[in-house]
Structure formats: C-alpha cells, structure tokens
Enzyme design. Sequence first.
Site, short mmCIF file in Angstrom:
data_model
loop_
_atom_site.label_atom_id
_atom_site.label_comp_id
_atom_site.label_asym_id
_atom_site.label_seq_id
_atom_site.Cartn_x
_atom_site.Cartn_y
_atom_site.Cartn_z
N TYR A 142 -26.02 8.06 27.72
CA TYR A 142 -27.27 8.45 28.37
C TYR A 142 -28.41 7.89 27.53
CZ TYR A 142 -31.11 11.52 29.86
OH TYR A 142 -32.31 12.00 30.31
N ASP A 237 -28.87 2.40 20.90
CA ASP A 237 -29.64 3.61 21.15
C ASP A 237 -29.19 4.64 20.11
OD1 ASP A 237 -30.65 6.01 21.94
OD2 ASP A 237 -30.11 5.83 24.05
N LYS A 265 -35.88 11.97 17.97
CA LYS A 265 -35.33 13.19 17.35
C LYS A 265 -35.73 13.34 15.88
CE LYS A 265 -32.29 13.61 21.06
NZ LYS A 265 -32.51 14.61 22.07
N1 HOZ Z 1 -31.33 15.37 26.94
C1 HOZ Z 1 -30.89 16.46 26.13
C2 HOZ Z 1 -29.43 16.58 26.17
N2 HOZ Z 1 -28.71 15.44 25.81
C3 HOZ Z 1 -31.49 17.76 26.53
C4 HOZ Z 1 -32.89 17.84 26.13
C5 HOZ Z 1 -33.49 19.24 26.22
O1 HOZ Z 1 -33.17 19.99 27.11
O2 HOZ Z 1 -34.30 19.53 25.37
#
Ligand code: HOZ
Length: 427
Positions: A142, A237, A265
């Site tokens: 993803y 990524d 992050k």
């Molecule tokens: N995209 C995140 C999980 N892989 C979730 C992000 C969130 O809900 O803060």
Amino acid sequence: MSRNQALFERAQLTIPGGVNSPVRAFRSVGGTPRFIERAQGPYFWDADDQRYIDYIGSWGPMILGHVHPEVLEAVQRVLGNGFSFGAPTEAEVEIAETICRLMPSIEQVRMVSSGTEATMSALRLARGFTARSRIVKFEGCYHGHADSLLVKAGSGLLTFGNPTSAGVPADIAKHTTVLEYNNIAALEEAFKAFGNEIASVIVEPVAGNMNLVRATPEFLAALRSLCSEYGAVLIFDEVMCGFRVALGGAQQVYGITPDLTCLGKVIGGGMPAAAFGGRRDIMAHLAPLGGVYQAGTLSGNPIAMAAGLKTLELIQAPGFYERLTTQTTRLVHGLVAAAREAKVPFAADSLGGMFGLYFTGKVPESFADVTKSDIARFNAFFHKMLDAGVYFAPSAYEAGFVSSTHDDAVIDATVAAAQRAFAALAA
Ligand code: HOZ
C-alpha cells in the site's frame, strides 16, 4: 453507555463512518473504536479512562514512545516562534541534511506532509524523468491513496490494472501493472514484455500494510538489476519501514540502493511530515529546477520539523536499534510460545521495531499467503487482548510497532495477557 460508544455515535453524525481514516472504525474486528484522550510512553488511555499498551504507535511514528520529554521540549521551544510561515526555515535544511546523511542513497530530499503525498510526488517525478507512463506495484503493498496506486491486478500480465476504489478512472488505473510480491518470474516476464515502457517500480521493501511481509533479498536484487537494465526508476516506499527496521531503513538491511525513497511516520516524530528523495539527477527535475511540479503550504512545517529532528537525533543513540530489536523479538517469541502452548496455529515475525502476527502456521511471503490467516481467530484474539488492556492493530492486515519505552515489564505483561487469550481461543 460508555463514553467511547457515545462519542462514536456522535462522530457518525458528522464524520463519515465516525472516523478520519477507515481502519480506525474497527469494521474488520467489530465493536466500538476507542477514542483516545492521552498517551504516555508505551500506553494510551481512552475516553473511559481505560489504559492500553499501545502496539500501533500511531502506525509507526512513535518509535520513542508517546510524549517523549525531549521531543516535547523541542516542540515547546519552537511553538512560540510561529506555527507556519509558508517560507523556508533553517530546520528544513537541518532535517534534509540529517536524512541525506542517514540514508546515503538520498542525495536530495523534498519535505511533504503525508506518505500519500510522498509516493504520489515520487511517481510523478519518475514519470517526468523517464518520459514514460507505466508504473509497476505489488499486490498487498500500500502506497497511500493516490489514484494510480489504488489498483489491483487485471486478469493477466498484459491486461490493464483495475481500480480498487470507486472514483478512480479506469484510464488512470490502466497505467499501473500489479504483480505478485516476491515473485521474480513474474517480474522478469513483465520487464520482458514492456520493460521499455516502465517509468517506475514502487515497492515496500518490508511491507507493512498487508501485515508485515519481508521482501526476499533475491527479489529486491532482481528488482534493482531489472530497473537499471531498462532505465526504470526504483522507488522504495519506506514510509513505514524507514527508521523502523534499522537506522538506515530497509535499504541498509538489504544493501540495495533505490533511485528514490519515500519516507514519513518516524521523520515527523508524530507530527504530519513525510518526504521523498534520492538521486540528485532525478531530483533536479523537480520544480523550481525542473518541469515536474510539486508544492505544499505545510511542507516542512516548523513544528513538525522540530519533532522530527529531535526524534531523528534520539534514534541515533548508540545501541538504540539493538535494544528496540531485542524488545520486539522478546514480544514475538513470547507470543509464539504462548500460542504453541495453547496449540493455536500462529506465526510471528519482526524486524527492528516492526512486527507481524499471523493466524496461520507460517510466516507469509505474499498477499495470497496473508489471506490464509484465520481472520475470525485474529478478531477474537484482538478483542481478548483489548479487554486485557493491550491494543494491537484492529485488522489482521496491519503490522505492529514497538517503541523504546516498551520495556521488559510491558512486554511480559503483554505475553501474560496473550497466554490467557490463546488459552481461551483454544478452549
Ligand atoms: N494507513 C494506516 C494503516 N496502514 C492507517 C492510518 C490511520 O488510520 O491512522
């Protein structure tokens, strides 16, 4: 009614699904999402004042635990100077220098505000640099929610990718080819079929969005050599795994040099910050130097830079990653032993401060492997752990995260709760 329930009901009136990011809605595990009020170290507390050991750490950023005193102090120090200027600051130069030093494949870097922005911009840059349109991604990886990345495989290698989200035009999805993760034969076949059309291959070298799944070293080596041979831009990524699996990210662990890297992050220390960077000759195609446009009002936001810079400073402490790895390994070994004791089919894996829990007999190597997990069992385990005050990701398809504040006592309390949870599952 609990405050969590009341807040969830209220939230659903004005926020779609009651949440600002879908996985938070607990749809796959069921039950009421916890509304978090405060956090400290390895813990957070919900609206009913229940304490949880937090194993998502805001999905990765909180590598130092919540409200680390030095990060707090660094943020407080700059708060009075202004929240956003829309003009350059010295902190942006410092964070760029730090990132380039810690990840030597990055010669120049551009700050943005989210991982989605980083991957979307890196792909546009790769397309601008190569003057090609086609991109290749892998099933289960993803890379945020840009249109060209919300795509699943067509029925065969030479068929168009299909949108995975309503609202993504087929005309955009058709430029994305989706291949199986860790499948070298499929990769070679794709390059043979249309290698000269590929602008970029984007990959999570340690996937964190289909649970944790490691790329094999052979797969990444094949990727590197095919991209070089055909002139495609290789994008790592590392939004999740960067500064998580090792100080130099997955590229250090595997010893593979990508052309571009996406980060997020940890580099924001919990504030909205992300980045993409890499080869100077590619980055020179970005505006204002080149013709690839990219911009952002909050890019390099001074508060986010302060949190990120202090976080990046503290993770360079000698032994930091050794300790983080030891604690994460202690957790996964404890969980595996607890499951074995209860005779529940279960496997786990970890790298640095990132881990995966799988309700299958073996550690997965692809998205198809991950889907073999016993989801009903995972959901039951998730709720038993939540009731015991341990907050794992509310989905069997997400990785987990350990911080430097998860000490032996915290890990051992988690394992003790898991022993009870597994025993109840087996009963
Ligand atoms: N995209 C995140 C999980 N892989 C979730 C992000 C969130 O809900 O803060």
